[in-house]
Design a protein around this motif. Structure first.
Motif, PDB file in Angstrom:
ATOM      1  N   CYS A  54       0.991  -1.293   0.123  1.00  0.00           N
ATOM      2  CA  CYS A  54      -0.298   0.036  -0.011  1.00  0.00           C
ATOM      3  C   CYS A  54       0.886   1.254   0.339  1.00  0.00           C
ATOM      4  CB  CYS A  54      -0.763   0.038   1.194  1.00  0.00           C
ATOM      5  SG  CYS A  54      -2.039  -1.273   0.919  1.00  0.00           S
ATOM      6  N   GLY A  55       2.351   1.399  -0.014  1.00  0.00           N
ATOM      7  CA  GLY A  55       3.076   2.306   0.026  1.00  0.00           C
ATOM      8  C   GLY A  55       3.512   2.145   1.096  1.00  0.00           C
ATOM      9  N   GLN A  56       4.358   3.383   1.454  1.00  0.00           N
ATOM     10  CA  GLN A  56       5.763   3.072   2.953  1.00  0.00           C
ATOM     11  C   GLN A  56       5.264   4.498   3.737  1.00  0.00           C
ATOM     12  OE1 GLN A  56       9.733   3.889   0.944  1.00  0.00           O
ATOM     13  NE2 GLN A  56       9.465   1.987   0.922  1.00  0.00           N
ATOM     14  N   VAL A  57       5.471   3.890   4.900  1.00  0.00           N
ATOM     15  CA  VAL A  57       5.464   5.181   6.553  1.00  0.00           C
ATOM     16  C   VAL A  57       6.682   4.791   6.980  1.00  0.00           C
ATOM     17  CG1 VAL A  57       2.997   4.014   6.919  1.00  0.00           C
ATOM     18  CG2 VAL A  57       4.324   3.072   8.062  1.00  0.00           C
ATOM     19  N   THR A  58       6.333   6.266   7.855  1.00  0.00           N
ATOM     20  CA  THR A  58       7.900   6.182   8.069  1.00  0.00           C
ATOM     21  C   THR A  58       7.695   5.948  10.000  1.00  0.00           C
ATOM     22  OG1 THR A  58       8.274   7.768   7.530  1.00  0.00           O
ATOM     23  CG2 THR A  58      10.275   7.929   9.764  1.00  0.00           C
ATOM     24  N   THR A  59       8.833   5.027  10.321  1.00  0.00           N
ATOM     25  CA  THR A  59       8.502   4.549  11.528  1.00  0.00           C
ATOM     26  C   THR A  59       9.047   5.373  12.271  1.00  0.00           C
ATOM     27  OG1 THR A  59      10.613   2.795  11.845  1.00  0.00           O
ATOM     28  CG2 THR A  59       8.641   1.971  10.796  1.00  0.00           C
ATOM     29  N   VAL A  60       8.648   4.806  14.118  1.00  0.00           N
ATOM     30  CA  VAL A  60       8.906   5.738  15.002  1.00  0.00           C
ATOM     31  C   VAL A  60      10.547   6.012  15.276  1.00  0.00           C
ATOM     32  CG1 VAL A  60       8.487   3.497  16.797  1.00  0.00           C
ATOM     33  CG2 VAL A  60       8.027   5.825  17.591  1.00  0.00           C
ATOM     34  N   ARG A  61      10.971   4.983  14.710  1.00  0.00           N
ATOM     35  CA  ARG A  61      12.507   4.946  14.168  1.00  0.00           C
ATOM     36  C   ARG A  61      13.039   5.606  13.100  1.00  0.00           C
ATOM     37  NH1 ARG A  61      13.990  -1.392  16.658  1.00  0.00           N
ATOM     38  NH2 ARG A  61      13.170  -0.939  18.822  1.00  0.00           N
ATOM     39  N   GLY A  62      12.579   6.505  12.755  1.00  0.00           N
ATOM     40  CA  GLY A  62      12.432   7.112  11.751  1.00  0.00           C
ATOM     41  C   GLY A  62      13.218   6.543  10.076  1.00  0.00           C
ATOM     42  N   VAL A  82      -3.531   3.370  10.038  1.00  0.00           N
ATOM     43  CA  VAL A  82      -3.643   2.806  10.720  1.00  0.00           C
ATOM     44  C   VAL A  82      -1.648   2.132  11.817  1.00  0.00           C
ATOM     45  CG1 VAL A  82      -2.849   0.760  12.070  1.00  0.00           C
ATOM     46  CG2 VAL A  82      -5.237   1.002  11.111  1.00  0.00           C
ATOM     47  N   PHE A  83      -0.959   2.152  10.603  1.00  0.00           N
ATOM     48  CA  PHE A  83       0.447   2.883  10.871  1.00  0.00           C
ATOM     49  C   PHE A  83       0.853   3.762  10.912  1.00  0.00           C
ATOM     50  CE2 PHE A  83      -0.029  -1.652   9.501  1.00  0.00           C
ATOM     51  CZ  PHE A  83       0.848  -2.164   9.966  1.00  0.00           C
ATOM     52  N   GLU A  84       0.363   4.952  10.527  1.00  0.00           N
ATOM     53  CA  GLU A  84       0.698   6.298  10.940  1.00  0.00           C
ATOM     54  C   GLU A  84       0.602   6.234  12.279  1.00  0.00           C
ATOM     55  OE1 GLU A  84      -0.886   8.984   8.169  1.00  0.00           O
ATOM     56  OE2 GLU A  84       0.865   8.938   6.117  1.00  0.00           O
ATOM     57  N   LYS A  85      -0.545   6.350  12.832  1.00  0.00           N
ATOM     58  CA  LYS A  85      -0.588   6.252  13.891  1.00  0.00           C
ATOM     59  C   LYS A  85      -0.155   5.359  15.258  1.00  0.00           C
ATOM     60  CE  LYS A  85      -3.687   8.301  16.873  1.00  0.00           C
ATOM     61  NZ  LYS A  85      -3.655   9.247  18.037  1.00  0.00           N
ATOM     62  N   TYR A  86      -0.221   3.923  14.715  1.00  0.00           N
ATOM     63  CA  TYR A  86       0.897   3.661  15.349  1.00  0.00           C
ATOM     64  C   TYR A  86       2.145   3.866  16.165  1.00  0.00           C
ATOM     65  CZ  TYR A  86       3.556  -0.672  17.169  1.00  0.00           C
ATOM     66  OH  TYR A  86       4.226  -1.534  17.676  1.00  0.00           O
ATOM     67  N   ASN A  87       2.734   4.258  14.735  1.00  0.00           N
ATOM     68  CA  ASN A  87       4.029   5.034  14.606  1.00  0.00           C
ATOM     69  C   ASN A  87       4.188   6.666  15.107  1.00  0.00           C
ATOM     70  OD1 ASN A  87       6.001   3.444  13.303  1.00  0.00           O
ATOM     71  ND2 ASN A  87       4.285   3.008  11.532  1.00  0.00           N
ATOM     72  N   PRO A  89       4.289   9.384  17.845  1.00  0.00           N
ATOM     73  CA  PRO A  89       5.113   9.324  18.969  1.00  0.00           C
ATOM     74  C   PRO A  89       4.319   9.502  20.013  1.00  0.00           C
ATOM     75  CG  PRO A  89       6.708  10.893  17.084  1.00  0.00           C
ATOM     76  CD  PRO A  89       5.426  10.447  16.528  1.00  0.00           C
ATOM     77  N   ASP A  90       2.780  10.181  19.949  1.00  0.00           N
ATOM     78  CA  ASP A  90       2.130  10.819  20.751  1.00  0.00           C
ATOM     79  C   ASP A  90       1.425   9.311  21.386  1.00  0.00           C
ATOM     80  OD1 ASP A  90       3.146  12.976  21.120  1.00  0.00           O
ATOM     81  OD2 ASP A  90       2.114  13.850  19.577  1.00  0.00           O
ATOM     82  N   THR A  91       1.567   7.765  20.300  1.00  0.00           N
ATOM     83  CA  THR A  91       0.549   7.099  20.548  1.00  0.00           C
ATOM     84  C   THR A  91       1.161   6.079  22.129  1.00  0.00           C
ATOM     85  OG1 THR A  91      -0.359   7.438  18.713  1.00  0.00           O
ATOM     86  CG2 THR A  91      -0.314   5.291  19.837  1.00  0.00           C
ATOM     87  N   PRO A  92       0.759   5.724  22.910  1.00  0.00           N
ATOM     88  CA  PRO A  92       1.306   5.101  23.597  1.00  0.00           C
ATOM     89  C   PRO A  92       0.906   3.590  23.624  1.00  0.00           C
ATOM     90  CG  PRO A  92      -0.691   6.208  24.663  1.00  0.00           C
ATOM     91  CD  PRO A  92      -0.547   6.468  23.066  1.00  0.00           C
ATOM     92  N   ALA A  93       1.999   3.393  23.563  1.00  0.00           N
ATOM     93  CA  ALA A  93       2.610   1.654  22.973  1.00  0.00           C
ATOM     94  C   ALA A  93       2.278   0.684  24.733  1.00  0.00           C
ATOM     95  CB  ALA A  93       3.493   1.110  22.366  1.00  0.00           C
ATOM     96  N   GLU A  94       2.568  -0.325  24.768  1.00  0.00           N
ATOM     97  CA  GLU A  94       2.561  -1.082  26.394  1.00  0.00           C
ATOM     98  C   GLU A  94       3.790  -2.332  25.721  1.00  0.00           C
ATOM     99  OE1 GLU A  94      -0.797  -2.747  28.234  1.00  0.00           O
ATOM    100  OE2 GLU A  94      -1.570  -0.709  27.429  1.00  0.00           O
ATOM    101  N   GLY A  95       4.795  -2.586  27.230  1.00  0.00           N
ATOM    102  CA  GLY A  95       5.150  -3.695  26.472  1.00  0.00           C
ATOM    103  C   GLY A  95       6.673  -3.108  25.815  1.00  0.00           C
ATOM    104  N   THR A  96       6.917  -4.520  25.714  1.00  0.00           N
ATOM    105  CA  THR A  96       8.916  -4.888  24.886  1.00  0.00           C
ATOM    106  C   THR A  96       8.156  -4.682  23.265  1.00  0.00           C
ATOM    107  OG1 THR A  96       8.565  -7.142  25.482  1.00  0.00           O
ATOM    108  CG2 THR A  96       9.899  -5.403  26.867  1.00  0.00           C
ATOM    109  N   ALA A  97       7.008  -5.514  23.387  1.00  0.00           N
ATOM    110  CA  ALA A  97       6.332  -5.571  21.964  1.00  0.00           C
ATOM    111  C   ALA A  97       5.642  -4.489  21.276  1.00  0.00           C
ATOM    112  CB  ALA A  97       5.240  -6.908  22.122  1.00  0.00           C
ATOM    113  N   GLY A  98       5.342  -3.346  21.738  1.00  0.00           N
ATOM    114  CA  GLY A  98       4.513  -2.261  21.581  1.00  0.00           C
ATOM    115  C   GLY A  98       3.387  -2.627  21.207  1.00  0.00           C
ATOM    116  N   LEU A  99       2.968  -3.333  22.206  1.00  0.00           N
ATOM    117  CA  LEU A  99       1.047  -3.153  21.897  1.00  0.00           C
ATOM    118  C   LEU A  99       0.246  -2.124  22.296  1.00  0.00           C
ATOM    119  CD1 LEU A  99       0.966  -6.325  24.456  1.00  0.00           C
ATOM    120  CD2 LEU A  99       1.151  -6.620  20.872  1.00  0.00           C
ATOM    121  N   VAL A 100      -0.669  -1.709  20.568  1.00  0.00           N
ATOM    122  CA  VAL A 100      -1.293  -0.364  21.044  1.00  0.00           C
ATOM    123  C   VAL A 100      -2.902  -1.033  20.310  1.00  0.00           C
ATOM    124  CG1 VAL A 100      -1.623   1.707  19.832  1.00  0.00           C
ATOM    125  CG2 VAL A 100       0.572   1.114  20.656  1.00  0.00           C
TER     126      VAL A 100
END
Length: 127
Positions: A54-62, A82-87, A89-100
């Protein structure tokens, strides 16, 4: 004598209509023409099938990651959102797997692959 604005307006409209009947070949000026609304350039989003990229997104690591539909069907527009929201930085993630949880999607990351699942589809990003 009291003159109501609505009566005056109706009289002016009627007079304008009569005036145009006297000159049937007269054309309205460009400022009076109401343009026809154009259709949206994106139109209606189409469903993407498994394997669609579908295209590309920028991850939270850039880094850049490709968004792909793995199972089921969803739109590329929704997958990228969905992936833009996931990545974000203001979206809180839980645990080491970054669950959201984003809407009806549950997302998590393992290594460099992020996967989001819903009842009807699975989408992921990969480098």
């Amino acid at each position: 004598m009291v003159v109501r604005p609505a009566i005056v307006l109706l009289a002016l409209i009627a007079a304008a209509g009569c005036a145009s009947e006297r000159h049937p070949q007269a054309r309205p000026s460009a400022s009076l023409v109401i343009p026809t609304p154009s259709l949206s350039p994106t139109g209606r989003p189409r469903l993407a099938r498994p394997g669609a990229e579908c295209g590309q997104v920028t991850t939270v690591r850039g880094a850049r990651a490709t968004v792909q539909v793995v199972r089921g069907r969803t739109t590329c527009v929704e997958a990228i959102q969905v992936f833009e929201k996931y990545n974000d930085p203001d979206t809180p993630a839980e645990g080491t797997a970054g669950l959201v949880v984003i809407g009806h999607w549950t997302c998590g990351t393992r290594g460099t692959i992020t996967t989001c699942t819903s009842k009807i589809a699975t989408i992921r990003t990969h480098p």
